[in-house]
Motif scaffolding. Structure first.
Motif, PDB file in Angstrom:
ATOM      1  N   PRO A 283       0.591  -1.276   0.042  1.00 34.49           N
ATOM      2  CA  PRO A 283       0.113   0.036   0.091  1.00 34.49           C
ATOM      3  C   PRO A 283       0.888   1.164   0.045  1.00 34.49           C
ATOM      4  N   VAL A 284       2.106   1.242   0.450  1.00 34.92           N
ATOM      5  CA  VAL A 284       3.003   2.400   0.528  1.00 34.92           C
ATOM      6  C   VAL A 284       3.409   2.744  -1.026  1.00 34.92           C
ATOM      7  N   ILE A 285       3.660   1.611  -1.891  1.00 29.71           N
ATOM      8  CA  ILE A 285       4.003   2.009  -3.145  1.00 29.71           C
ATOM      9  C   ILE A 285       2.761   2.503  -3.927  1.00 29.71           C
ATOM     10  N   PHE A 286       1.567   1.913  -3.616  1.00 33.59           N
ATOM     11  CA  PHE A 286       0.312   2.383  -4.190  1.00 33.59           C
ATOM     12  C   PHE A 286       0.095   3.894  -3.830  1.00 33.59           C
ATOM     13  N   ALA A 287       0.336   4.357  -2.757  1.00 31.30           N
ATOM     14  CA  ALA A 287       0.170   5.478  -2.337  1.00 31.30           C
ATOM     15  C   ALA A 287       1.011   6.776  -3.105  1.00 31.30           C
ATOM     16  N   VAL A 288       2.187   6.085  -3.267  1.00 32.26           N
ATOM     17  CA  VAL A 288       3.255   6.911  -4.153  1.00 32.26           C
ATOM     18  C   VAL A 288       2.632   7.082  -5.562  1.00 32.26           C
ATOM     19  N   VAL A 289       2.206   5.864  -6.110  1.00 34.77           N
ATOM     20  CA  VAL A 289       1.811   6.014  -7.372  1.00 34.77           C
ATOM     21  C   VAL A 289       0.485   6.842  -7.683  1.00 34.77           C
ATOM     22  N   ARG A 290      -0.484   6.875  -6.527  1.00 36.06           N
ATOM     23  CA  ARG A 290      -1.582   7.541  -6.650  1.00 36.06           C
ATOM     24  C   ARG A 290      -1.102   9.262  -6.563  1.00 36.06           C
ATOM     25  N   ARG A 291      -0.122   9.520  -5.716  1.00 36.88           N
ATOM     26  CA  ARG A 291       0.312  10.741  -5.818  1.00 36.88           C
ATOM     27  C   ARG A 291       1.031  11.261  -7.138  1.00 36.88           C
ATOM     28  N   VAL A 292       1.895  10.484  -7.646  1.00 41.74           N
ATOM     29  CA  VAL A 292       2.397  10.916  -8.919  1.00 41.74           C
ATOM     30  C   VAL A 292       1.342  10.900  -9.983  1.00 41.74           C
ATOM     31  N   ASN A 293       0.298   9.992 -10.040  1.00 45.05           N
ATOM     32  CA  ASN A 293      -0.815   9.928 -11.031  1.00 45.05           C
ATOM     33  C   ASN A 293      -1.660  11.361 -10.535  1.00 45.05           C
ATOM     34  N   ALA A 294      -1.789  11.603  -9.493  1.00 52.84           N
ATOM     35  CA  ALA A 294      -2.944  13.006  -9.339  1.00 52.84           C
ATOM     36  C   ALA A 294      -2.010  14.231  -9.697  1.00 52.84           C
ATOM     37  N   ALA A 295      -0.916  14.221  -9.408  1.00 57.26           N
ATOM     38  CA  ALA A 295       0.182  15.193  -9.851  1.00 57.26           C
ATOM     39  C   ALA A 295       0.362  15.730 -11.366  1.00 57.26           C
ATOM     40  N   VAL A 296       0.501  14.402 -12.084  1.00 57.70           N
ATOM     41  CA  VAL A 296       0.654  14.635 -13.424  1.00 57.70           C
ATOM     42  C   VAL A 296      -0.433  13.576 -14.003  1.00 57.70           C
ATOM     43  N   PRO A 297      -1.460  14.041 -14.440  1.00 61.51           N
ATOM     44  CA  PRO A 297      -2.700  13.120 -14.915  1.00 61.51           C
ATOM     45  C   PRO A 297      -2.120  12.556 -16.220  1.00 61.51           C
TER      46      PRO A 297
END
Length: 128
Positions: free
Chosen positions: A61-75
């Motif tokens: 889940p820690v990796i998923f959280a980082v992926v989510r933040r990157v995905n939200a920052a740069v759609p």
């Protein structure tokens, strides 16, 4: 009595200009902590996440959280997760592959269900 400022404090040992020393990195890996570096390419819509440490079903889940933040920052960014410096359990690898196949993070990691373009660079160190 004045404190001498020419010597580093004991709590500062092992650090140089904000970067942990090799000894500190080794200690973090032995304690089971994940270390991640996120690289964004300004000229091309791509991002890379380099992971170090031991990845399990409990830490994914820690990796998923980082992926989510990157995905939200740069759609719409293409995100590659580099596991070449990490050890990963079979279950955790399957969870990452499922995200790569479906293009969606698990509901617990991303309630908004934003599409995610994930590519996995697999580790040669599979854990049991």
């Amino acid at each position: 009595m004045a404190i001498r400022q020419d010597k580093p404090r004991k709590s500062d040992r092992g650090f140089h200009q904000g970067y942990p020393s090799d000894a500190h990195r080794g200690q973090a890996q032995r304690t089971g902590k994940l270390q991640m570096v996120v690289k964004l390419e300004p000229d091309y819509p791509a991002a890379g996440i380099i992971v170090r440490g031991h990845i399990t079903s409990q830490s994914i889940p820690v990796i998923f959280a980082v992926v989510r933040r990157v995905n939200a920052a740069v759609p719409g960014v293409d995100i590659s997760v580099d596991l070449s410096l990490a050890g990963i359990t079979t279950e955790a690898l399957e969870e990452l592959k499922e995200v790569s196949r479906t293009g969606m993070l698990p509901l617990a990691a991303d309630p908004a269900r934003v599409p995610c373009h994930l590519r996995i660079l697999e580790s040669s160190r599979q854990m049991a």
